[in-house]
Design a protein around this motif. Structure first.
Motif, PDB file in Angstrom:
ATOM      1  N   GLN A 195      20.439 -56.209  -8.000  1.00 28.93           N
ATOM      2  CA  GLN A 195      19.179 -55.578  -8.382  1.00 28.93           C
ATOM      3  C   GLN A 195      18.748 -55.990  -9.784  1.00 28.93           C
ATOM      4  O   GLN A 195      17.561 -56.253 -10.025  1.00 28.93           O
ATOM      5  N   SER A 196      19.707 -56.079 -10.695  1.00 28.37           N
ATOM      6  CA  SER A 196      19.364 -56.465 -12.071  1.00 28.37           C
ATOM      7  C   SER A 196      18.774 -57.867 -12.111  1.00 28.37           C
ATOM      8  O   SER A 196      17.793 -58.120 -12.833  1.00 28.37           O
ATOM      9  N   ARG A 197      19.334 -58.780 -11.334  1.00 25.40           N
ATOM     10  CA  ARG A 197      18.794 -60.136 -11.274  1.00 25.40           C
ATOM     11  C   ARG A 197      17.450 -60.170 -10.563  1.00 25.40           C
ATOM     12  O   ARG A 197      16.559 -60.949 -10.915  1.00 25.40           O
ATOM     13  N   ALA A 198      17.313 -59.319  -9.550  1.00 28.64           N
ATOM     14  CA  ALA A 198      16.025 -59.235  -8.869  1.00 28.64           C
ATOM     15  C   ALA A 198      14.942 -58.733  -9.821  1.00 28.64           C
ATOM     16  O   ALA A 198      13.809 -59.241  -9.818  1.00 28.64           O
ATOM     17  N   LEU A 199      15.267 -57.754 -10.662  1.00 34.92           N
ATOM     18  CA  LEU A 199      14.301 -57.257 -11.640  1.00 34.92           C
ATOM     19  C   LEU A 199      13.927 -58.336 -12.647  1.00 34.92           C
ATOM     20  O   LEU A 199      12.760 -58.440 -13.062  1.00 34.92           O
ATOM     21  N   ALA A 200      14.908 -59.144 -13.055  1.00 32.84           N
ATOM     22  CA  ALA A 200      14.618 -60.235 -13.992  1.00 32.84           C
ATOM     23  C   ALA A 200      13.682 -61.254 -13.352  1.00 32.84           C
ATOM     24  O   ALA A 200      12.735 -61.739 -13.994  1.00 32.84           O
ATOM     25  N   GLN A 201      13.906 -61.579 -12.081  1.00 32.12           N
ATOM     26  CA  GLN A 201      13.012 -62.515 -11.386  1.00 32.12           C
ATOM     27  C   GLN A 201      11.629 -61.908 -11.208  1.00 32.12           C
ATOM     28  O   GLN A 201      10.615 -62.615 -11.289  1.00 32.12           O
ATOM     29  N   LEU A 202      11.579 -60.609 -10.961  1.00 31.81           N
ATOM     30  CA  LEU A 202      10.283 -59.932 -10.828  1.00 31.81           C
ATOM     31  C   LEU A 202       9.487 -60.016 -12.124  1.00 31.81           C
ATOM     32  O   LEU A 202       8.291 -60.353 -12.123  1.00 31.81           O
ATOM     33  N   VAL A 203      10.142 -59.723 -13.231  1.00 29.40           N
ATOM     34  CA  VAL A 203       9.477 -59.777 -14.531  1.00 29.40           C
ATOM     35  C   VAL A 203       8.993 -61.194 -14.835  1.00 29.40           C
ATOM     36  O   VAL A 203       7.877 -61.417 -15.310  1.00 29.40           O
ATOM     37  N   THR A 233      17.522 -63.040 -20.154  1.00 28.57           N
ATOM     38  CA  THR A 233      17.679 -64.072 -21.189  1.00 28.57           C
ATOM     39  C   THR A 233      17.708 -65.459 -20.564  1.00 28.57           C
ATOM     40  O   THR A 233      17.107 -66.407 -21.087  1.00 28.57           O
ATOM     41  N   GLN A 234      18.390 -65.591 -19.434  1.00 27.38           N
ATOM     42  CA  GLN A 234      18.433 -66.869 -18.735  1.00 27.38           C
ATOM     43  C   GLN A 234      17.061 -67.278 -18.216  1.00 27.38           C
ATOM     44  O   GLN A 234      16.767 -68.474 -18.089  1.00 27.38           O
ATOM     45  N   GLU A 235      16.201 -66.292 -17.929  1.00 21.00           N
ATOM     46  CA  GLU A 235      14.855 -66.575 -17.438  1.00 21.00           C
ATOM     47  C   GLU A 235      13.851 -66.747 -18.578  1.00 21.00           C
ATOM     48  O   GLU A 235      12.659 -66.930 -18.334  1.00 21.00           O
ATOM     49  N   GLY A 236      14.310 -66.685 -19.833  1.00 11.74           N
ATOM     50  CA  GLY A 236      13.410 -66.834 -20.969  1.00 11.74           C
ATOM     51  C   GLY A 236      12.639 -65.570 -21.316  1.00 11.74           C
ATOM     52  O   GLY A 236      11.559 -65.635 -21.906  1.00 11.74           O
ATOM     53  N   ILE A 237      13.181 -64.421 -20.940  1.00 12.00           N
ATOM     54  CA  ILE A 237      12.531 -63.130 -21.204  1.00 12.00           C
ATOM     55  C   ILE A 237      13.238 -62.446 -22.376  1.00 12.00           C
ATOM     56  O   ILE A 237      14.465 -62.455 -22.451  1.00 12.00           O
ATOM     57  N   CYS A 238      12.464 -61.864 -23.262  1.00 10.14           N
ATOM     58  CA  CYS A 238      13.024 -61.176 -24.427  1.00 10.14           C
ATOM     59  C   CYS A 238      12.847 -59.670 -24.266  1.00 10.14           C
ATOM     60  O   CYS A 238      11.804 -59.202 -23.797  1.00 10.14           O
TER      61      CYS A 238
END
Length: 845
Positions: A195-203, A233-238
């Protein structure tokens, strides 16, 4: 040795801790809130109360037992769903036939200490036992619960000592997938790892690179948020800020968290909160008027129906997040509506539930509170208990019960079908391996566990929208399936999404706006990577908004610096002004030379032309005409042939021209010196003149032949002179060959100059040696000046300098040698006599 001692101390501490828990449980044993006996007993632990009344603890007095208050309707529904599934199994003829399934359900109160009591009650029973030893089977064979990760960790660790399987319906902490620490733990809800990775991809999908974060200060929130931040962080999100809220947090702490959120610049808030912490946060957010944020929620609260009230609609409307797949459980609603205190008059949880549902009391002594009649109907009430429109976690409870039943069914196959149940065979082992738990529910849904005890990680992406009646509904707008790879796990179904913004457009949440074309991102010291300034790319570079990249050698950046385009190829062409002027002067010089040739041909029988050695003069005019025309070979796009032709033509024509002048000079010297009586040298014959011209030219032809054979000139793209364009020029091939050709012409010119200078004072009215001297001086001056100008001129100006030198020296030779003769031939014909040429004509008045 030190390590072993440390291990023993740690083990001793753990044992003392366990002993303390046992002692507390013995002093205050936990009693099941819901109970039914059976051949197989399934334990349950649910947070049927959401609040704990904690009393003060002193060192002198024994602690009071924990009192849990405030019925949690949703959790009570989970408990009733478990009972419904057990009743359904008991009625089944194919699953556990002739075997009755019972249950013991305890209240975990949403906290670790009550969960510990519940665990001990499930394992040890509720009797007070002060004996020296414990013996006998556990009171339950598997445990369903709990809803909180922290409570489930405690439950799993205690039950794991006795190899008691625990199946959770709502505990998502990724830490529970650790088989070393939780060897007998299973769950019917996916791990937060996914879920945490899914949220990162969503953002990332919506372009939000600057977000705030708030989490529950427990294992669920802390582990889930840590995984999210790592994936983001891996997706470039701060993440601008990451705040935590505990269920027991003080008012000041909650106020501080909301202030941090309010003062933040991020327009998107990722909330990894359990429902209890979400309720606390929303109350304070409502007080501080926190609006305008796009909420991204975890599965714990994103489909909580009680949060969709008008009270929180201004805050949460437009929220988006991942939820467990919604399901329908046939017959559950009818079962829930039949719940009544009369089912078990001695059960206080049923009475408490009824009282809180209808706002009444069964105690007649309470003043100001209406008395419960028992005739109230649950059908008239709409609350989280009766609402079955969003059966997501309830379905997980349903699946967990069926998983236990299927596992037990597999274990009971040791005897014949017709035989009675062999209890020693039945309880030989605990829950079978995952391979044996793979079944389908009556609805057709497939249930199985992986090697970590986790189910398949699939989510629905839901968005809070309003229906035609104005009520908030959860609309599925996408999905996530962790079993898919290569970026296909997250998909959107194309439905319109409702956003929190007033314009209902997707909010923008970035620390710094993307750099425009032609600029790159530059880090700001002390700020996250998402906060940057924009710096213009230099010429020849293109930007992709993050960095500048140089174009390939033969390409250049366009005006917007977002695309590499082929460089402009530059050469001296006829279309440009300089090339056109040089070509015009070249043609003018060739035309003028033809005119002079025509004049000489017209007056070829006159003394002046004869005295000028007409054959050499015509040959010299021909070579000058070729010199003018060879300048044209230097103009235009260089090719293999034009590069070889221009240098060879230049070398040979000028060698022919200077050879003619040198031969003419020698002829003049010999002609004048032959008139002296003492001189016996015969006049130079015509054949010797021809041999002189031919010999002087042949040596140059030989040099050019060697040059073309060994290292001929060729077209060359010069990218050094100008970075923004390509200068197409002729490479010399061999610089030695070029300078030998030029040096040979210079040698002939110097010899000619010396001879002409020596013969300049020979007596005659028309001494050609003077004019040759002047022409050689001009020729030498032009080519001596040419050398530094040629070496230092850039690009196409190198060619222009060479053409200018050719034209200037050609015009110098033409005017200095032939202009005086044409003047006499055309304007002073009286001087065109033999006597005048010899200086014998007498002048009379």
């Amino acid at each position: 040795m030190l390590i072993e001692v440390f291990k023993l101390k740690c083990l001793s501490l753990a044992l003392w801790l366990l002993l303390g828990i046992l002692c507390y449980s013995l002093l205050f044993p936990e009693f099941p809130l819901l109970f039914k006996s059976g051949d197989i007993m399934i334990g349950g632990a649910f947070s049927m109360h959401s609040q704990i009344d904690a009393s003060s603890v002193t060192l002198s007095d024994a602690p009071d037992p924990l009192i849990c208050t405030r019925v949690n309707f949703r959790e009570f529904r989970f408990a009733q769903t478990m009972i419904f599934a057990i009743e359904e199994i008991n009625k089944s003829s194919s699953l556990l036939p002739n075997i009755s399934v019972g249950y013991k359900i305890f209240d975990s109160c949403g906290s670790t200490l009550p969960s510990t009591r519940a665990a001990m009650g499930l394992i040890n029973g509720q009797e007070k036992t002060f004996g020296k030893s414990c013996s006998g089977q556990s009171t339950v064979h598997a445990i369903i619960g709990t809803s909180e990760s922290s409570s489930t960790i405690v439950l799993s660790q205690i039950s794991g000592i006795f190899q008691m399987p625990v199946i959770s319906h709502f505990s998502t902490c990724a830490c529970l997938s650790n088989r070393k620490e939780h060897p007998s733990f299973f769950r019917t809800i996916p791990s937060d790892y996914y879920q945490s990775r899914a949220l990162a991809q969503l953002v990332k999908h919506f372009g939000w690179t600057w977000v705030g974060a708030v989490r529950s200060d427990n294992d669920y929130g802390n582990n889930g948020m840590a995984t999210f931040i790592e994936a983001a962080t891996q997706e470039g999100i701060c993440v601008e800020y990451s705040e935590a809220i505990a269920r027991t947090a003080s008012k000041e702490q909650v106020e501080r968290v909301v202030r941090v959120i309010t003062r933040g610049t991020a327009k998107v808030l990722v909330a990894f909160l359990a429902q209890s912490e979400m309720d606390i946060l929303l109350e304070e957010a409502l007080r501080q008027n926190l609006t305008g944020l796009q909420w991204v929620g975890s599965e714990s609260w994103i489909t909580a129906q009680h949060l969709t009230t008008m009270k929180y609609s201004n805050i949460l409307y437009g929220s988006i997040g991942f939820a467990i797949k919604k399901a329908k459980i046939a017959g559950l609603q009818e079962f829930l509506l039949q719940v009544h205190p009369s089912q078990d008059p001695q059960n206080h949880i049923l009475k408490e539930f009824w009282e809180e549902t209808f706002g009444c009391s069964f105690q007649s002594s309470l003043q100001g509170v209406k008395q419960c009649s028992g005739s109230e109907r649950l059908r008239d009430i709409k609350n989280p208990f009766t609402d079955v429109s969003e059966l997501r976690i309830s379905n997980n409870v349903y699946k967990a019960v069926y998983a236990v039943a299927h596992a037990m069914h597999s274990m009971l196959k040791c005897g014949e079908k017709s035989e009675a149940v062999n209890m020693s065979c039945t309880w030989k082992s605990i829950l079978p391996p995952k391979e044996n738990v793979n079944f389908s529910l009556p609805s057709g849904e497939r249930v199985y566990f992986d090697e970590k005890g986790d189910p398949a990680a699939t989510y629905q992406l839901v968005n809070w929208q309003r229906n035609s009646a104005g009520d908030i509904v959860f609309v599925v707008v996408g999905s996530y399936d962790a079993s898919l790879q290569n970026g296909k796990e997250f998909t959107m179904n194309g439905l319109n999404i409702t956003w929190v913004t007033e314009s209902f457009e997707r909010p923008v949440s970035v620390c710094s706006e993307s750099c425009p074309p032609g600029f790159r991102q530059a880090m700001i010291k002390g700020k996250p990577i998402c906060c940057f300034s924009c710096i213009a790319c230099t010429a020849g570079e293109i930007s992709n908004s993050t960095k500048c990249s140089p174009c390939p050698l033969e390409y250049w950046s366009n005006e917007d610096h977002n695309k590499c385009v082929p460089k402009v190829i530059e050469f001296l062409s006829y279309e440009e002004t300089m090339g056109a002027l040089l070509a015009a002067f070249s043609l003018f010089g060739a035309s003028l030379t033809l005119v002079v040739s025509f004049v000489f041909f017209w007056f070829r029988h006159t003394p002046l032309v004869k005295a000028s050695n007409s054959e050499l003069s015509f040959l010299l005019l021909l070579s000058l005409n070729l010199c003018f025309l060879c300048a044209l070979t230097f103009i235009g796009q260089p090719t293999d042939w034009s590069c070889m032709l221009r240098h060879v033509a230049f070398g040979i024509t000028f060698a022919l021209c200077i050879s003619c002048i040198l031969t003419k000079t020698i002829t003049v010297v010999i002609a004048f010196t032959a008139k002296r009586p003492a001189n016996t040298v015969p006049q130079c014959s015509v054949s010797l003149q021809r041999m002189g011209v031919l010999g002087g030219t042949f040596l140059q032809v030989l040099v050019c032949a060697v040059w073309l054979t060994l290292a001929p000139p060729f077209p060359y793209n010069n990218t050094v002179y100008a970075t923004e364009r390509i200068v197409l020029e002729c490479s010399l091939g061999s610089s030695i060959g070029f300078w030998v050709v030029l040096g040979y012409i210079g040698l002939l010119a110097i010899l000619c100059l010396i001879l002409a200078f020596l013969a300049r004072k020979l007596p005659d009215n028309f001494n050609e040696a003077k004019f040759i001297t002047f022409s050689m001086l001009i020729f030498s001056a032009v080519w001596v000046t040419f050398i530094p100008a040629y070496v230092s001129s850039p690009g196409k100006f190198t060619v222009a300098v060479e053409i200018f030198a050719i034209l200037a020296s050609s015009f110098g030779l033409l005017f200095c040698i032939f202009a005086p003769k044409c003047y006499i031939l055309l304007l002073k014909p009286e001087r065109n006599t033999k006597n005048h040429m010899m200086g014998r004509e007498k002048h009379f008045h």
